[in-house]
Motif scaffolding. Structure first.
Motif, PDB file in Angstrom:
ATOM      1  N   THR A  29       1.032  -1.123  -0.130  1.00  0.00           N
ATOM      2  CA  THR A  29      -0.080   0.062  -0.138  1.00  0.00           C
ATOM      3  C   THR A  29       0.744   1.272  -0.052  1.00  0.00           C
ATOM      4  N   TRP A  33      -2.206   6.465  -1.308  1.00  0.00           N
ATOM      5  CA  TRP A  33      -3.587   5.679  -1.585  1.00  0.00           C
ATOM      6  C   TRP A  33      -4.486   5.643  -0.489  1.00  0.00           C
ATOM      7  N   ARG A  37      -8.148   7.869  -0.438  1.00  0.00           N
ATOM      8  CA  ARG A  37      -9.239   7.011  -0.182  1.00  0.00           C
ATOM      9  C   ARG A  37      -9.979   6.904   1.253  1.00  0.00           C
ATOM     10  N   CYS A 114     -20.485  -0.482  14.713  1.00  0.00           N
ATOM     11  CA  CYS A 114     -20.075   0.961  14.807  1.00  0.00           C
ATOM     12  C   CYS A 114     -21.049   1.983  15.197  1.00  0.00           C
ATOM     13  N   ARG A 153      -4.614  -5.930   3.019  1.00  0.00           N
ATOM     14  CA  ARG A 153      -4.454  -4.453   3.036  1.00  0.00           C
ATOM     15  C   ARG A 153      -5.792  -3.614   2.856  1.00  0.00           C
ATOM     16  N   MET A 205     -14.495  -7.743   5.245  1.00  0.00           N
ATOM     17  CA  MET A 205     -15.274  -6.594   4.622  1.00  0.00           C
ATOM     18  C   MET A 205     -15.313  -6.516   3.006  1.00  0.00           C
ATOM     19  N   GLY A 207     -15.571  -3.733   0.881  1.00  0.00           N
ATOM     20  CA  GLY A 207     -15.458  -2.377   1.239  1.00  0.00           C
ATOM     21  C   GLY A 207     -16.473  -1.462   0.290  1.00  0.00           C
ATOM     22  N   GLN A 208     -16.596  -1.885  -0.991  1.00  0.00           N
ATOM     23  CA  GLN A 208     -17.650  -1.216  -1.901  1.00  0.00           C
ATOM     24  C   GLN A 208     -18.985  -1.313  -1.423  1.00  0.00           C
ATOM     25  N   HIS A 242     -19.973   8.847  12.483  1.00  0.00           N
ATOM     26  CA  HIS A 242     -18.903   7.784  12.765  1.00  0.00           C
ATOM     27  C   HIS A 242     -17.791   8.016  11.613  1.00  0.00           C
ATOM     28  N   ALA A 244     -15.341   6.498   9.488  1.00  0.00           N
ATOM     29  CA  ALA A 244     -15.112   5.397   8.851  1.00  0.00           C
ATOM     30  C   ALA A 244     -14.214   5.770   7.641  1.00  0.00           C
ATOM     31  N   ASN A 245     -14.741   6.595   6.924  1.00  0.00           N
ATOM     32  CA  ASN A 245     -14.044   7.075   5.820  1.00  0.00           C
ATOM     33  C   ASN A 245     -14.493   8.732   5.560  1.00  0.00           C
ATOM     34  N   ARG A 247     -14.753  10.191   2.895  1.00  0.00           N
ATOM     35  CA  ARG A 247     -15.336  10.264   1.499  1.00  0.00           C
ATOM     36  C   ARG A 247     -16.894  10.198   1.808  1.00  0.00           C
ATOM     37  N   ASN A 272     -10.805   4.179  11.946  1.00  0.00           N
ATOM     38  CA  ASN A 272     -11.997   3.879  12.120  1.00  0.00           C
ATOM     39  C   ASN A 272     -11.801   2.826  13.609  1.00  0.00           C
TER      40      ASN A 272
HETATM   41  N1  COA Z   1      -3.414   0.116  -0.984  1.00  0.00           N
HETATM   42  C1  COA Z   1      -3.588  -0.001  -2.227  1.00  0.00           C
HETATM   43  N2  COA Z   1      -4.252  -0.846  -2.897  1.00  0.00           N
HETATM   44  C2  COA Z   1      -5.465  -0.965  -2.355  1.00  0.00           C
HETATM   45  C3  COA Z   1      -5.548  -1.104  -0.763  1.00  0.00           C
HETATM   46  C4  COA Z   1      -4.691  -0.527  -0.349  1.00  0.00           C
HETATM   47  N3  COA Z   1      -4.647  -0.800   1.258  1.00  0.00           N
HETATM   48  N4  COA Z   1      -6.728  -1.639  -0.586  1.00  0.00           N
HETATM   49  C5  COA Z   1      -7.291  -2.058  -1.731  1.00  0.00           C
HETATM   50  N5  COA Z   1      -6.562  -1.791  -2.689  1.00  0.00           N
HETATM   51  C6  COA Z   1      -6.653  -1.907  -4.268  1.00  0.00           C
HETATM   52  C7  COA Z   1      -7.646  -3.060  -4.519  1.00  0.00           C
HETATM   53  O1  COA Z   1      -6.872  -4.138  -4.553  1.00  0.00           O
HETATM   54  C8  COA Z   1      -8.094  -2.327  -5.903  1.00  0.00           C
HETATM   55  O2  COA Z   1      -7.204  -3.041  -6.763  1.00  0.00           O
HETATM   56  P1  COA Z   1      -7.683  -3.687  -8.224  1.00  0.00           P
HETATM   57  O3  COA Z   1      -8.444  -2.405  -8.751  1.00  0.00           O
HETATM   58  O4  COA Z   1      -6.268  -3.820  -9.029  1.00  0.00           O
HETATM   59  O5  COA Z   1      -8.368  -4.663  -8.146  1.00  0.00           O
HETATM   60  C9  COA Z   1      -8.266  -1.111  -5.713  1.00  0.00           C
HETATM   61  O6  COA Z   1      -7.631  -0.608  -4.713  1.00  0.00           O
HETATM   62  C10 COA Z   1      -9.542  -0.555  -5.693  1.00  0.00           C
HETATM   63  O7  COA Z   1     -10.070  -1.407  -4.545  1.00  0.00           O
HETATM   64  P2  COA Z   1     -11.536  -0.747  -3.961  1.00  0.00           P
HETATM   65  O8  COA Z   1     -12.083  -2.048  -2.922  1.00  0.00           O
HETATM   66  O9  COA Z   1     -12.574  -0.611  -5.079  1.00  0.00           O
HETATM   67  O10 COA Z   1     -11.146   0.306  -3.163  1.00  0.00           O
HETATM   68  P3  COA Z   1     -12.354   1.562  -2.872  1.00  0.00           P
HETATM   69  O11 COA Z   1     -12.194   2.738  -3.282  1.00  0.00           O
HETATM   70  O12 COA Z   1     -13.516   1.091  -2.679  1.00  0.00           O
HETATM   71  O13 COA Z   1     -11.441   1.731  -1.361  1.00  0.00           O
HETATM   72  C11 COA Z   1     -12.091   1.193   0.856  1.00  0.00           C
HETATM   73  C12 COA Z   1     -11.492   0.824  -0.235  1.00  0.00           C
HETATM   74  C13 COA Z   1     -12.086   0.143   1.859  1.00  0.00           C
HETATM   75  C14 COA Z   1     -11.421   2.177   1.634  1.00  0.00           C
HETATM   76  C15 COA Z   1     -13.606   1.812   0.764  1.00  0.00           C
HETATM   77  O14 COA Z   1     -14.267   0.919   0.045  1.00  0.00           O
HETATM   78  C16 COA Z   1     -14.463   2.086   1.757  1.00  0.00           C
HETATM   79  O15 COA Z   1     -13.833   2.769   2.546  1.00  0.00           O
HETATM   80  N6  COA Z   1     -15.466   1.423   2.131  1.00  0.00           N
HETATM   81  C17 COA Z   1     -16.270   1.403   3.444  1.00  0.00           C
HETATM   82  C18 COA Z   1     -15.491   0.625   4.489  1.00  0.00           C
HETATM   83  C19 COA Z   1     -16.116   1.188   5.894  1.00  0.00           C
HETATM   84  O16 COA Z   1     -16.619   2.231   5.960  1.00  0.00           O
HETATM   85  N7  COA Z   1     -16.062   0.218   6.844  1.00  0.00           N
HETATM   86  C20 COA Z   1     -16.487   0.503   7.988  1.00  0.00           C
HETATM   87  C21 COA Z   1     -17.679   0.212   8.218  1.00  0.00           C
HETATM   88  S1  COA Z   1     -18.120   0.703   9.805  1.00  0.00           S
END
Ligand code: COA
Length: 316
Positions: A29, A33, A37, A114, A153, A205, A207-208, A242, A244-245, A247, A272
């Motif tokens: 990572t 990133w 994100r 959460c 990751r 999780m 994530g999306q 909360h 969490a993110n 965004r 988080n």
């Molecule tokens: N570093 C670098 N790349 C990473 C990574 C990291 N830590 N984690 C994932 N990736 C990669 C993925 O493998 C994927 O690669 P690919 O396109 O080659 O397959 C790419 O980044 C995009 O992954 P994606 O899962 O679509 O990223 P995202 O923009 O959705 O971000 C989260 C991921 C987890 C940050 C986001 O989905 C999120 O915050 N979701 C909500 C989570 C949350 O709130 N959880 C708690 C609820 S209480």
């Protein structure tokens, strides 16, 4: 109308700081990133000699001291968590003994992931209405590092440890918190296996899917709380999301046209922390004077369950 006011807050964080740079040494990572994100720069992690119970005790002591109330005044002690040191006894029971609450103080832990702190506020409001003493101690506390897979990751960059506490007071002429709570049973997109699991019990999780759930649910929950309370967006002094993110928060803010200056958070240095996130932010806002006496905060949480919850809290 009867309900709760927030009397005081407290918090406790472990000493260890984990930077994004630290994580680049264990998973593939980058700081860039993670920051773009999620908005997270650092999070805390419990180390040797630190425990969930210790964090809870420290946060609780600070909140009680700031409230200036004796343990004998506490009618209810609730801890929102899913990462206590023991499956039982509940951490709240340990606090009963350590802090000297009377034996008829209602003490238990509650798991709504959460959303837990908001669930606990609502539970406290209901229980305090019938309790002989009108002060409640409500905590959100997690040691998520125990259930985090540091080879994954997509999750290990998100989570942190910490505990936040609030002393609340029930009053006949106090405003209701107007809690809106919800649950959509879904054990696939966000879950932590239990004691029967064959593999280590780590947070899983998608994530999306969680992102989409949050972006849909959080603004709706805020609107419902406001509607129930007969208030407009402008009548709230602070929105306590909360963390969490960043965004997710930004999207909710834009959808409801919330002023950004009322929505500041602390995700950059906490990550988080699940149930601890809302009370940790509340404590930061109160401690820095960003939330003052007579002002109103709208707290909103969402997470595994899937659950969500929103509630209003006025600072006494
Ligand atoms: N570093 C670098 N790349 C990473 C990574 C990291 N830590 N984690 C994932 N990736 C990669 C993925 O493998 C994927 O690669 P690919 O396109 O080659 O397959 C790419 O980044 C995009 O992954 P994606 O899962 O679509 O990223 P995202 O923009 O959705 O971000 C989260 C991921 C987890 C940050 C986001 O989905 C999120 O915050 N979701 C909500 C989570 C949350 O709130 N959880 C708690 C609820 S209480």
């Amino acid at each position: 109308m009867n309900g709760l006011k927030l009397v005081s807050t407290g918090s406790a964080m472990p000493k260890g700081v984990v930077t994004n740079e630290d994580l680049t040494k264990i998973v593939d990572t980058s700081d860039e990133w993670i920051t773009t994100r999620t908005g997270i720069h650092t999070r805390r992690r419990c180390g040797e000699g630190e425990s969930h119970t210790q964090l809870c005790l420290a946060a609780a002591r600070q909140a009680l001291e700031r409230a200036g109330i004796a343990p004998e005044a506490v009618g209810v002690c609730l801890i929102a968590t899913f990462t206590g040191d023991h499956l039982n006894p509940a951490t709240a029971c340990i606090l009963q003994k350590e802090l000297g609450f009377p034996e008829d103080t209602v003490c238990f832990d509650l798991n709504a992931a959460c959303s837990g702190f908001v669930y606990a506020l609502h539970t406290a409001q209901c229980l305090l209405a019938a309790a002989p003493r009108k002060f409640g101690l409500v905590l959100g506390a997690e040691v998520l590092s125990r259930v985090t897979d540091y080879t994954d990751r997509s999750t290990c960059i998100l989570f942190g440890d910490g505990a936040g506490a609030a002393v609340v007071e029930w009053g006949e002429d106090y405003p209701s918190i107007h809690a809106v709570l919800g649950c959509r049973g879904d054990a696939d997109v966000l879950y932590t296996p239990g004691v029967n699991a064959e593999a280590p019990s780590y947070i899983h999780m998608e994530g999306q899917s969680v992102f989409r759930f949050a972006v849909e649910t959080v603004p709706r929950c805020i609107s419902q709380v406001l509607e129930q309370a007969g208030l407009g967006v402008e009548d709230v002094d602070r929105y306590v999301f909360h963390q969490a993110n960043q965004r997710i928060i930004d999207l909710a803010m834009r959808k409801l046209h919330l002023p950004p200056e009322k929505c500041t958070g602390n995700i950059a240095h906490t990550g988080n922390t699940s149930a601890a996130s809302v009370p940790l932010l509340l404590d930061e806002l109160v401690s820095t004077g960003a939330l003052r006496s007579g002002q109103r905060a709208l707290c909103v949480g969402f997470g595994a369950g899937l659950t969500w919850g929103g509630a209003l809290l006025e600072l006494k």
